[in-house]
Design an enzyme around this catalytic site. Structure first.
Site, mmCIF file in Angstrom:
data_model
loop_
_atom_site.group_PDB
_atom_site.id
_atom_site.type_symbol
_atom_site.label_atom_id
_atom_site.label_comp_id
_atom_site.label_asym_id
_atom_site.label_seq_id
_atom_site.Cartn_x
_atom_site.Cartn_y
_atom_site.Cartn_z
ATOM 1 C CB THR A 97 -9.946 -8.105 -23.455
ATOM 2 O OG1 THR A 97 -8.995 -9.178 -23.516
ATOM 3 C CG2 THR A 97 -10.693 -8.009 -24.765
ATOM 4 C CG ASN B 51 -8.159 -10.950 -15.425
ATOM 5 O OD1 ASN B 51 -8.730 -10.100 -14.743
ATOM 6 N ND2 ASN B 51 -8.478 -11.187 -16.679
ATOM 7 C CG ASP C 236 -9.200 -11.681 -20.680
ATOM 8 O OD1 ASP C 236 -9.525 -11.679 -19.479
ATOM 9 O OD2 ASP C 236 -8.668 -10.708 -21.244
ATOM 10 C CG PHE D 163 -8.878 -5.175 -12.952
ATOM 11 C CD1 PHE D 163 -8.299 -5.880 -13.996
ATOM 12 C CD2 PHE D 163 -8.329 -5.291 -11.684
ATOM 13 C CE1 PHE D 163 -7.196 -6.706 -13.787
ATOM 14 C CE2 PHE D 163 -7.217 -6.113 -11.453
ATOM 15 C CZ PHE D 163 -6.647 -6.808 -12.508
ATOM 16 C CG ASN D 164 -8.870 -4.476 -18.271
ATOM 17 O OD1 ASN D 164 -8.327 -5.340 -17.584
ATOM 18 N ND2 ASN D 164 -9.815 -4.759 -19.154
ATOM 19 C CG ASP E 39 -6.272 -9.430 -18.429
ATOM 20 O OD1 ASP E 39 -6.423 -8.977 -17.266
ATOM 21 O OD2 ASP E 39 -7.221 -9.504 -19.246
ATOM 22 C CG HIS F 210 -16.357 -7.159 -17.637
ATOM 23 N ND1 HIS F 210 -17.137 -6.100 -17.200
ATOM 24 C CD2 HIS F 210 -16.185 -7.955 -16.568
ATOM 25 C CE1 HIS F 210 -17.403 -6.240 -15.927
ATOM 26 N NE2 HIS F 210 -16.841 -7.350 -15.500
ATOM 27 C CG ASP F 211 -12.240 -9.191 -21.267
ATOM 28 O OD1 ASP F 211 -11.529 -9.983 -20.622
ATOM 29 O OD2 ASP F 211 -12.286 -7.968 -21.033
#
Ligand code: RIB
Ligand code: CA
Length: 311
Positions: free
Chosen positions: A125, A40, A16, A166-167, A11, A240-241
């Protein structure tokens, strides 16, 4: 060299884009495709960003497919403050000339999996809407999926709420389907990703690589760094991703713990949490995940910098 076949589901968003930057230059990854989901930002923006990143990094050989514009059930939420109005912070990329493939993300993943002579690792992700739709519509493809290395969740942390990441929060019903699918999962949740941050000095080192990728990533990091240092106690921004790609390329960099993980879709205060059972006396036959708990941060940052040097 043995290459790991993967499909990324993104996203694109800032982290990402960093994950794509590391993945698209990795010689040991055979990227069969990139599917896109809203998260996102809206699907229009996450698709635009993904196409622009893929073209900018010179990997137009990799097909991109458009996926879900909305979660399965939950109302759509986006993360505009964190990733900016474009979804890529301050980074500005040339408009892409490439288009997504005709197939939607689910049809694309189904075909690639059916046609593959080897099992493929899925690397989502973003929200898990595309992955859940694939597994619900075409459960037979599970036999062609090696594992799912997902950025999402948190055994002991939340960011989008006290207990959810979030995801997962964007589409908890999809996440519940994926975590209950029986497929082996590597959960790169907040427990590890909040330790995978880049400091101001790290971001400068990314820019100092002097490559087009280094300039792009440093520009993208700028807004992200400001947000993370404003709202969290981190001395940098959590990438994160990119932890999913770090796990695939250098699993020794990451500490994992087996667990039974289930997604809560009924709770009030625990809604969309990834309930992670590590109890030694649990029924371990129900374990479905390796939960990532720690990372060698210096090695992680070096991976990003070295990746930028390769463009
Ligand atoms: O919680 C972090 C996750 O949400 C990352 O995947 C980031 O890109 C956003 O999608
Ligand atoms: Ca993401």
């Amino acid at each position: 060299m043995i290459k790991t076949p993967i499909i990324m589901d993104v996203d694109t968003g800032i982290d990402d884009a960093i994950a794509l930057t590391v993945a698209l230059q990795a010689q040991s990854l055979d990227i069969k495709g990139i599917t896109v989901v809203a998260g996102n930002q809206t699907i229009e923006k996450t698709l635009k960003n993904t196409l622009e990143v893929v073209e900018y990094l010179g990997r137009t050989d990799i097909p991109v497919a458009k996926g879900a514009a909305k979660p399965l059930v939950a109302p759509q939420i986006i993360a505009e403050e964190t990733h900016g109005e474009s979804g890529l912070g301050n980074a500005k990329l040339p408009a892409a000339s490439i288009q997504p493939v005709e197939e939607d993300a689910v049809a694309f993943m189904r075909r690639v999996l059916e046609e593959s002579s080897e099992k493929i690792t899925l690397v989502p992700t973003g929200p898990l809407t595309n992955i859940a739709l694939l597994l619900m519509a075409y459960p037979h493809v599970k036999e062609k999926i090696e594992k799912i290395v997902v950025m999402g969740g948190g055994a002991f942390e939340g960011n989008a709420s006290a207990t959810s990441e979030f995801n997962i929060l964007v589409d908890p019903h999809a996440a519940s389907v994926v975590f209950a699918s029986g497929l082996p999962i590597v959960m790169c949740g907040l427990d590890v990703t909040m330790k995978a941050y880049t400091t101001k000095e790290d971001i400068q080192a990314v820019r100092d690589t002097g490559t087009k990728a280094g300039e792009f990533c440093a520009d993208a990091f700028r807004h992200y760094y400001d947000m993370y240092t404003k709202y969290t106690r981190l001395p940098g921004c959590a990438v994160h991703d990119a932890v999913t790609i770090a796990y695939l390329l250098h699993p020794e960099m990451i500490t994992v713990k087996p667990a039974t993980v289930r997604v809560d879709i009924d709770g009030v205060h625990s809604y969309a949490c990834t309930a992670s059972d590590f109890r030694p006396w649990r029924d371990k036959s129900k374990d479905n995940a390796l939960v990532c708990m720690d990372i060698d941060r210096q090695a992680f940052v070096k991976l990003i910098i070295d990746a930028c040097k390769n463009y």
